[in-house]
Scaffold this active site. Structure first.
Site, PDB file in Angstrom:
ATOM      1  N   GLY A   1       0.935  -1.177   0.029  1.00  0.00           N
ATOM      2  CA  GLY A   1       0.054  -0.061  -0.128  1.00  0.00           C
ATOM      3  C   GLY A   1       0.884   1.287   0.022  1.00  0.00           C
ATOM      4  O   GLY A   1       2.057   1.012   0.153  1.00  0.00           O
TER       5      GLY A   1
ATOM      6  N   CYS B   1       5.240  -6.020   1.550  1.00  0.00           N
ATOM      7  CA  CYS B   1       5.786  -4.789   1.438  1.00  0.00           C
ATOM      8  C   CYS B   1       5.072  -3.838   2.764  1.00  0.00           C
ATOM      9  O   CYS B   1       5.262  -4.139   3.657  1.00  0.00           O
ATOM     10  CB  CYS B   1       5.373  -4.104   0.239  1.00  0.00           C
ATOM     11  SG  CYS B   1       6.244  -2.378  -0.202  1.00  0.00           S
ATOM     12  N   TYR B   2       4.115  -2.861   2.413  1.00  0.00           N
ATOM     13  CA  TYR B   2       3.270  -2.149   3.312  1.00  0.00           C
ATOM     14  C   TYR B   2       2.931  -3.295   4.552  1.00  0.00           C
ATOM     15  O   TYR B   2       2.871  -3.068   5.697  1.00  0.00           O
ATOM     16  CB  TYR B   2       2.151  -1.586   2.841  1.00  0.00           C
ATOM     17  CG  TYR B   2       1.290  -0.801   4.025  1.00  0.00           C
ATOM     18  CD1 TYR B   2       1.764   0.492   4.517  1.00  0.00           C
ATOM     19  CD2 TYR B   2       0.111  -1.280   4.398  1.00  0.00           C
ATOM     20  CE1 TYR B   2       1.064   1.105   5.539  1.00  0.00           C
ATOM     21  CE2 TYR B   2      -0.696  -0.856   5.208  1.00  0.00           C
ATOM     22  CZ  TYR B   2      -0.044   0.485   5.849  1.00  0.00           C
ATOM     23  OH  TYR B   2      -0.844   1.159   6.823  1.00  0.00           O
TER      24      TYR B   2
ATOM     25  N   HIS C   1       8.492  -7.714  -3.283  1.00  0.00           N
ATOM     26  CA  HIS C   1       7.126  -8.140  -3.835  1.00  0.00           C
ATOM     27  C   HIS C   1       7.330  -9.388  -4.558  1.00  0.00           C
ATOM     28  O   HIS C   1       7.949  -9.458  -5.877  1.00  0.00           O
ATOM     29  CB  HIS C   1       6.670  -7.105  -5.020  1.00  0.00           C
ATOM     30  CG  HIS C   1       6.148  -5.825  -4.314  1.00  0.00           C
ATOM     31  ND1 HIS C   1       4.833  -5.600  -3.937  1.00  0.00           N
ATOM     32  CD2 HIS C   1       6.526  -4.783  -3.812  1.00  0.00           C
ATOM     33  CE1 HIS C   1       4.619  -4.522  -3.600  1.00  0.00           C
ATOM     34  NE2 HIS C   1       5.677  -3.920  -3.466  1.00  0.00           N
TER      35      HIS C   1
ATOM     36  N   GLU D   1       5.344 -11.208  -6.025  1.00  0.00           N
ATOM     37  CA  GLU D   1       4.392 -11.781  -7.091  1.00  0.00           C
ATOM     38  C   GLU D   1       4.633 -11.018  -8.343  1.00  0.00           C
ATOM     39  O   GLU D   1       4.097 -11.140  -9.331  1.00  0.00           O
ATOM     40  CB  GLU D   1       2.997 -10.935  -6.531  1.00  0.00           C
ATOM     41  CG  GLU D   1       2.604  -9.412  -6.458  1.00  0.00           C
ATOM     42  CD  GLU D   1       3.307  -8.477  -5.323  1.00  0.00           C
ATOM     43  OE1 GLU D   1       4.060  -9.451  -4.662  1.00  0.00           O
ATOM     44  OE2 GLU D   1       3.143  -7.716  -4.993  1.00  0.00           O
TER      45      GLU D   1
ATOM     46  N   ASP E   1     -15.271 -12.983 -22.971  1.00  0.00           N
ATOM     47  CA  ASP E   1     -16.058 -13.332 -21.857  1.00  0.00           C
ATOM     48  C   ASP E   1     -17.377 -13.888 -22.208  1.00  0.00           C
ATOM     49  O   ASP E   1     -18.023 -14.856 -21.510  1.00  0.00           O
ATOM     50  CB  ASP E   1     -16.200 -12.228 -20.912  1.00  0.00           C
ATOM     51  CG  ASP E   1     -14.612 -11.343 -20.683  1.00  0.00           C
ATOM     52  OD1 ASP E   1     -13.695 -12.306 -20.634  1.00  0.00           O
ATOM     53  OD2 ASP E   1     -14.572 -10.322 -20.091  1.00  0.00           O
TER      54      ASP E   1
ATOM     55  N   LYS F   1      -9.012 -13.227 -15.998  1.00  0.00           N
ATOM     56  CA  LYS F   1      -9.203 -13.555 -17.391  1.00  0.00           C
ATOM     57  C   LYS F   1      -8.448 -14.617 -18.005  1.00  0.00           C
ATOM     58  O   LYS F   1      -9.034 -15.549 -18.761  1.00  0.00           O
ATOM     59  CB  LYS F   1      -8.643 -12.482 -18.168  1.00  0.00           C
ATOM     60  CG  LYS F   1      -8.725 -12.248 -19.575  1.00  0.00           C
ATOM     61  CD  LYS F   1     -10.016 -11.472 -19.958  1.00  0.00           C
ATOM     62  CE  LYS F   1     -10.364 -11.061 -21.270  1.00  0.00           C
ATOM     63  NZ  LYS F   1     -11.502 -10.288 -21.518  1.00  0.00           N
TER      64      LYS F   1
END
Ligand code: XMP
Length: 513
Positions: free
Chosen positions: A55, A82-83, A172, A174, A230, A369
């Site tokens: 954040g 992180c945050y 991070h 990710e 979609d 997605k």
């Protein structure tokens, strides 16, 4: 049977969705919840683990998002990123302060592999690159914690209390720039949270089909099919569940690419469902006569689409359910309605609910997605539908700058097809996330044979992006661009000049209007 669940608790970080997607890539179902979710509610959801996101704030700023200590008393494993890592330290009595040297970007990081998170990552070297982005750092870890990674400027790049199953990483994991980062997340969910990984699209399809059947009973459902990923996957899923009690209405506004209307029809007409194709091209073209303002074009098309859809649904008679192709990013993003309107998107999946239905079904609302694509494949949809690049609801109408005419539509269709063919021939179709041609409203002088020409300029656009919110122009090799240019000018009448758009988003947008 309920899937194992990991919760991503969102503290305002820009990577909240990415973390959730990564966890799902590890085969574990994951949901993003606000940090304001009461601890009791979190407990009721019975997650196998909780991940705090990053954040933009400082933990010692009173107005920044905080969380009560109780979350650490639940016995549920926690990973702070992180945050989120700073919050773990701050909440449990450690010390967080402003860095003398902020770390941003790729950072050499030293790992202690006696940590269960790092020790189980295959081939993780003692020192590897992680992605950092922080101006505060954990100066002292809370009592009972030990440091498990450090960098030159960050003494606690990772820390943990293994007995309490609380872990924290300042970097991070990710993002792709963190070497072995995804394996670290996998290690957390598998080795700490003890997840087996029971989330896959085959089981999802089975469960979703059962749920749809239970909900619809003997009723009928209506779906607006655009041929995009979609709505196509929603159609396949609904059709597998309720067969010919589903009616799909494909409103062909006449702004589709070359052969696209027929392709959509061919893909769906023999699928044992009621497929209605409405040729409304005359109607749309006449509504847009003399219109050149992009927003007016978008609004006119959006509105007309609804009118046609309503008329068709009346013809079909009593239908109880309306199916929408809403996907999980839309669900996460809804509620943050304070962003400036850059373009009013017309999404054929996103019909307003004033059309008179008993209920709305959103069979993809839990999926990202990439999961929608996997599900489509699982349900037997052909690759060309599943891997289709995004195509805007208003179609070629917003790729013709200025007023739209039949002639311009034909020119653009032919030129766009050549571009797509050459990108496919060069084997670049999966690397470039979106590519298309735009017919500019500009004409200039050229020479063909011995004659002067005064014709349109075509612009080519190709972008690489992961989320379509930001994008870079695709580095298409010159020889591919040259082939396109030569073919377009030779094969398509009224184009004598071809340009390639080399702007990113921002400052441009992907579409030109
Ligand atoms: P922009 O042009 O805003 O586009 O950078 C971002 C992505 O959204 C697509 N796009 C649309 N999709 N209805 C849609 O369903 C629309 O009205 C619309 N306008 C833009 C665009 O193609 C790109 O992928």
């Amino acid at each position: 049977m309920q899937n194992e669940l990991v919760i991503v608790l969102d503290f305002g970080g820009q990577y909240n969705q990415l973390i959730a997607r990564r966890v799902r890539e590890c085969g574990v179902y994951c949901e993003v919840k606000s940090y304001k979710t009461p601890v009791d509610e979190l407990k009721k959801l019975d997650p196998k683990g909780i991940i705090f996101t990053g954040g933009p704030n400082s933990v010692y700023d009173e107005k920044s998002p905080h969380i009560g200590k109780e979350v650490f008393e639940l016995g549920i494993p926690v990973l702070g990123i992180c945050y989120g890592a700073q919050l773990v330290a701050y909440t449990l009595g450690g010390k967080v302060q402003s860095c003398s040297v902020s770390e941003y970007g790729k950072t050499e990081t030293h790992y202690d592999k006696s940590s269960v998170i790092f020790g189980n990552v295959k081939d993780l070297p003692d020192t590897a690159i992680s992605w950092m982005s922080h101006t505060d750092y954990v100066a002292e870890v809370p009592e009972g914690f030990r440091v498990t990674a450090h960098t030159k400027d960050c003494p606690a790049a990772a820390f943990e209390n293994a007995d309490r199953k609380i872990y924290a990483v300042q970097f991070h994991p990710e993002v792709n720039h963190t070497q072995h980062g995804i394996a670290m997340l996998d290690s957390f969910v598998k080795n700490v949270c003890q997840c087996r990984g029971d989330w896959n699209m085959k089981d999802y399809a089975k469960t979703a089909i059962e749920q749809i059947r239970a909900k619809v009973g003997g009723g009928r459902a209506l779906l607006a099919l655009s041929g995009g990923v979609d709505s196509s996957v929603a159609c396949a899923l609904m059709s597998a569940a309720i067969g010919d009690r589903l009616t799909c209405v494909f409103v062909d506004h006449g702004f589709m690419r070359k052969n696209e209307g027929d392709e959509v029809e061919n893909a769906f007409k023999d699928r044992n469902l009621n497929f209605v194709r409405v040729d409304a091209s005359e109607r749309f073209l006449s509504k847009l006569e003399g219109v050149s303002d992009p927003e007016t074009k978008r609004k006119t098309i959006g509105e007309e689409f609804i009118r046609v859809f309503e008329e068709e649904s009346k013809k079909i008679g009593k239908v109880d359910f309306l199916v929408q192709g809403t996907i999980y990013p839309d669900v996460i993003e809804s509620g943050t309605g304070d962003a400036a309107v850059i373009k009013s998107h017309h999404n054929v999946g996103g019909l307003p609910d004033y059309v008179d239905f008993k209920e709305i079904i959103e069979p993809l609302r839990l999926l990202f997605k990439d999961e929608v694509r996997k599900l489509g494949t699982e349900l037997g949809l052909p690759d060309y539908l599943v891997w289709r690049q995004p195509f805007p609801g208003p179609g070629l109408a917003i790729r013709i700058i200025g007023e739209i005419t039949r002639e311009k539509l034909d020119i653009l269709r032919d030129a766009d097809l050549i571009f797509r063919e050459e990108i496919a021939n060069a084997g670049l179709d999966r690397d470039i996330n979106q590519y298309f041609a735009v017919l500019t409203n500009m004409r200039s002088v050229g020479v063909m044979g011995d004659f002067r020409t005064y014709d349109y300029t075509l612009a080519l656009r190709g972008v690489t992006t992961s989320d379509f919110m930001t994008a870079e122009f695709a580095r298409i090799p010159y020889d591919v661009l040259e082939k396109v240019s030569v073919r377009v000018v030779n094969e398509v009448a009224h184009i004598n000049r071809v340009c390639y758009d080399i702007t990113g988003k921002p400052p441009s947008t992907i579409e030109w209007e």
